[in-house]
Design a protein around this motif. Structure first.
Motif, PDB file in Angstrom:
ATOM      1  N   THR A 208      54.798 -26.420 -41.006  1.00  0.00           N
ATOM      2  CA  THR A 208      54.291 -26.412 -39.631  1.00  0.00           C
ATOM      3  C   THR A 208      55.404 -26.111 -38.654  1.00  0.00           C
ATOM      4  OG1 THR A 208      54.444 -28.790 -39.311  1.00  0.00           O
ATOM      5  CG2 THR A 208      52.445 -27.951 -40.264  1.00  0.00           C
TER       6      THR A 208
ATOM      7  N   LYS B 281      49.853 -26.826 -48.262  1.00  0.00           N
ATOM      8  CA  LYS B 281      48.531 -27.139 -47.731  1.00  0.00           C
ATOM      9  C   LYS B 281      47.867 -28.309 -48.452  1.00  0.00           C
ATOM     10  CE  LYS B 281      47.538 -22.468 -46.056  1.00  0.00           C
ATOM     11  NZ  LYS B 281      46.676 -21.277 -46.183  1.00  0.00           N
TER      12      LYS B 281
ATOM     13  N   GLN C 185      47.798 -31.800 -44.160  1.00  0.00           N
ATOM     14  CA  GLN C 185      46.367 -31.791 -43.907  1.00  0.00           C
ATOM     15  C   GLN C 185      46.011 -32.602 -42.667  1.00  0.00           C
ATOM     16  OE1 GLN C 185      44.668 -33.187 -47.580  1.00  0.00           O
ATOM     17  NE2 GLN C 185      44.984 -31.235 -48.660  1.00  0.00           N
TER      18      GLN C 185
ATOM     19  N   LEU D 129      46.913 -30.434 -39.633  1.00  0.00           N
ATOM     20  CA  LEU D 129      45.944 -29.352 -39.450  1.00  0.00           C
ATOM     21  C   LEU D 129      44.612 -29.876 -38.923  1.00  0.00           C
ATOM     22  CD1 LEU D 129      46.618 -27.233 -42.673  1.00  0.00           C
ATOM     23  CD2 LEU D 129      47.413 -26.799 -40.360  1.00  0.00           C
TER      24      LEU D 129
ATOM     25  N   GLU E 238      47.960 -23.223 -38.172  1.00  0.00           N
ATOM     26  CA  GLU E 238      48.207 -22.709 -39.514  1.00  0.00           C
ATOM     27  C   GLU E 238      49.671 -22.888 -39.865  1.00  0.00           C
ATOM     28  OE1 GLU E 238      48.979 -18.021 -38.368  1.00  0.00           O
ATOM     29  OE2 GLU E 238      47.077 -18.627 -39.277  1.00  0.00           O
TER      30      GLU E 238
END
Length: 600
Positions: free
Chosen positions: A444, A556, A562, A565, A572
């Protein structure tokens, strides 16, 4: 019988005739008053400031002050011209032979200035001094300024130059250095409102205080603009409100948004109420408000709220009412500073979009939707705080603590050792040591890239692999050859002294010959470079891309990633970086740079 005298607009009717009548220009008034009293009157003045602030008016007052002879015809230069002598009346009527006013925007050439300087040599005809007033002097050509220099520096004793301009930075320094400069200030909104109120009283027209505040705001510091708008409002009020200039009437005339409605609109945006925000905008639009001006009012509101939050004691530059002040303080107290900063950026960008959009109303609606959509999103600091306070496994907690603040880090284990059947580039692997903690990666929010190792200091390093060859080309200052080996070579076999490879279709045909020649120069032994039709291994660039895709996919699956996100819809992962640098291998491998631009 109707009065046949033509109507004089307020801007001309209430033009100051003496310096003491100038509003908001205390420095100019004090300086010139002292100069006339002491006899230290300069031969050239430069008056600069925004349009309608009083530059030409001040120049004419100075011309009258220099030529006034008093009611008895025996007076000398005075800062308070009488206004009744022949010179004062002639200058006021723009018919004095010794006061030459030239529009430099029209007469820009050297011939115009030459005629002016020729006339400066002759003594005044009717007055005490010749005064040359050049309006918008910055429009003169370069040659015209040059022709003016000598006369301006050493003028005859009976000549005074007065220059007025709105663009002082365009006036040559050689001209500025020969003038006494006065920067006329914009009028503050409260000073402007008071001046407009005084003019309205003299005209016997009642004006609401809120209307005066709106008129002062629309004038933007220009007295002439303020009087012109007041003139228009007074004419409109004759049939609409019985002669009273009301706040609502001024809003409708200028197409301004009601401030209370603007506060309601911002409240709806902060609450994420898209329907309420769009309905508020539509109501203002139907009442005559320009949607672009609504956006500007929102920007002004956000700026004011930010000032209130940062400096509660700051003064309001737009003369808001007491009720608006109280409501603004309430909003500023509950809205976090990051939300205000985010709103400012989005509204500012939206204002630019609305200016170029074919339908400004649609563009403004889209801006409001965006602002309302992100209004309830947490700030990055709030997400970090929630993640740190949420219950998590011991392993996840330890990993989260290892991440450097303030970035949100996703800690994932490094992949297992590469399979021999699927070659993995050495820059994407790390040699493990017995009992060592596995390396971790960050996702990130990207931090600064880790420093890259410098070139090796070995004079003749051993070439035990194709990666060593790539590293050597970089160490020996061959970036083009190195890039070709990374992107255009499919390795088939490698032995010391012999390389078999297949060239990619984008590779240069003479790559093998150039590589063989360079390796022989660097190692002192011959190298055989064989070209093959065998598919071979993927290029180093393809291996790097595959490794990057694997790391992104693995990141991911991490719970922390997670959670981030989920907190930021639409976010993304752009990059995964190591928190702990990989342990160096016994033989250093070439460092292959990212082939894709870092657009994160």
């Amino acid at each position: 019988m109707a009065d046949s005298t033509p109507y004089r607009v307020l801007a001309r009717k209430y033009r100051p005739t003496v310096l003491s009548e100038l509003v908001g220009q205390d420095v100019l008034v004090r300086t010139l008053s002292n100069a006339f009293q002491s006899g230290r009157i300069h031969h050239a003045f430069l008056l600069t400031g925004v349009r309608g602030i009083g530059k030409t008016t001040s120049a004419r007052i100075i011309a009258r002050a220099l030529n006034c002879t008093g009611p008895d015809g025996k007076g000398g230069p005075t800062i308070n011209p009488c206004g009744v002598c022949d010179n004062c009346r002639a200058i006021a009527d723009d018919r004095h032979v010794d006061v030459i006013e030239m529009d430099a925007a029209t007469h820009t050439g050297v011939d115009d200035v030459r005629a002016l300087t020729e006339g400066a040599r002759y003594a005044p005809v009717a007055g005490r001094a010749k005064v040359f007033i050049l309006d918008e002097v910055h429009m003169l050509s370069k040659q015209a300024f040059a022709a003016l220099l000598k006369t301006l520096e050493e003028p005859p004793p009976h000549v005074t130059f007065i220059f007025a301009t709105t663009e002082s930075r365009k006036v040559p320094l050689t001209i500025l250095s020969r003038c006494q400069r006065f920067d006329l200030r914009r009028l503050e909104p409260d000073v402007m409102a008071q001046h407009l109120g005084n003019v309205a009283k003299k005209e016997n027209v009642p004006v609401e205080q809120g209307a005066l505040a709106l008129l002062a705001r629309a004038a933007d510091g220009s007295v002439r603009d303020g009087l012109s708008i007041l003139d228009q409002a007074m004419a409109l009020a004759q049939g609409a409100t019985g002669g009273t200039v009301t706040e609502q009437l001024v809003q409708e005339m200028l197409g301004l948004a009601d401030r209370n409605r603007t506060l309601d609109l911002f409240d709806a945006l902060l609450a994420g109420d898209v329907a309420g925000a769009l309905g508020n905008l539509r109501e203002q639009y139907e009442l005559g408000a320009d949607p672009v001006l609504v956006l500007q009012d929102l920007l002004d509101l956000v700026h004011w709220l930010t000032r209130l939050k940062a400096v509660p004691s700051s003064t309001d530059l737009n003369a808001r009412t007491a009720a608006e002040q109280e409501r603004g303080k309430t909003i500023a107290a509950k809205v976090p500073m990051p939300v205000l900063a985010r709103s400012w950026q989005m509204l500012l960008k939206g204002l630019e979009e609305a200016g170029i959009a074919p339908d400004p109303m649609a563009a403004v609606e889209m801006v409001l939707v965006r602002v309302a959509y992100v209004a309830d999103l947490p700030t990055p600091a709030e997400v970090v705080e929630k993640l740190q306070s949420a219950p998590a496994s011991a392993e996840m907690t330890a990993r989260t603590r290892s991440a450097p603040a303030p970035a949100v880090a996703a800690v994932v284990p490094r992949p297992e050792a590469p399979n021999a059947a699927q070659p993995v580039p050495p820059w994407a692997t790390t040699s493990s040591r017995s009992g060592a903690e596995p390396a971790r990666a960050e996702a990130t929010v990207p931090l600064a890239a880790a420093p890259k190792p410098g070139p090796t200091a070995q004079a003749a390093p051993p070439l035990l692999s194709f990666e060593d060859v790539v590293r050597l080309t970089g160490d020996r200052g061959e970036p083009r050859l190195r890039a070709e080996l990374i992107n255009g070579v499919h390795l088939v076999t490698f032995e010391t002294g012999r390389i078999e490879m297949r060239l990619h279709q984008t590779a240069q045909k003479d790559l093998a010959n150039r590589l063989s020649k360079r390796l022989q120069e660097w190692t002192g032994r011959p190298w055989a470079i064989a070209l093959s039709n065998t598919a071979g291994a993927p290029t180093l660039a393809e291996q790097q891309a595959a490794e990057r895709a694997n790391r992104l996919a693995e990141a991911k699956t991490d719970p922390a990633v997670q959670a981030v996100l989920a907190a930021f819809p639409g976010a993304e992962i752009r990059e995964v970086r190591d928190l702990v640098p990989p342990a160096p291998a016994d033989v250093p491998h070439p460092e292959i740079p990212d082939l894709e631009p870092d657009d994160s």
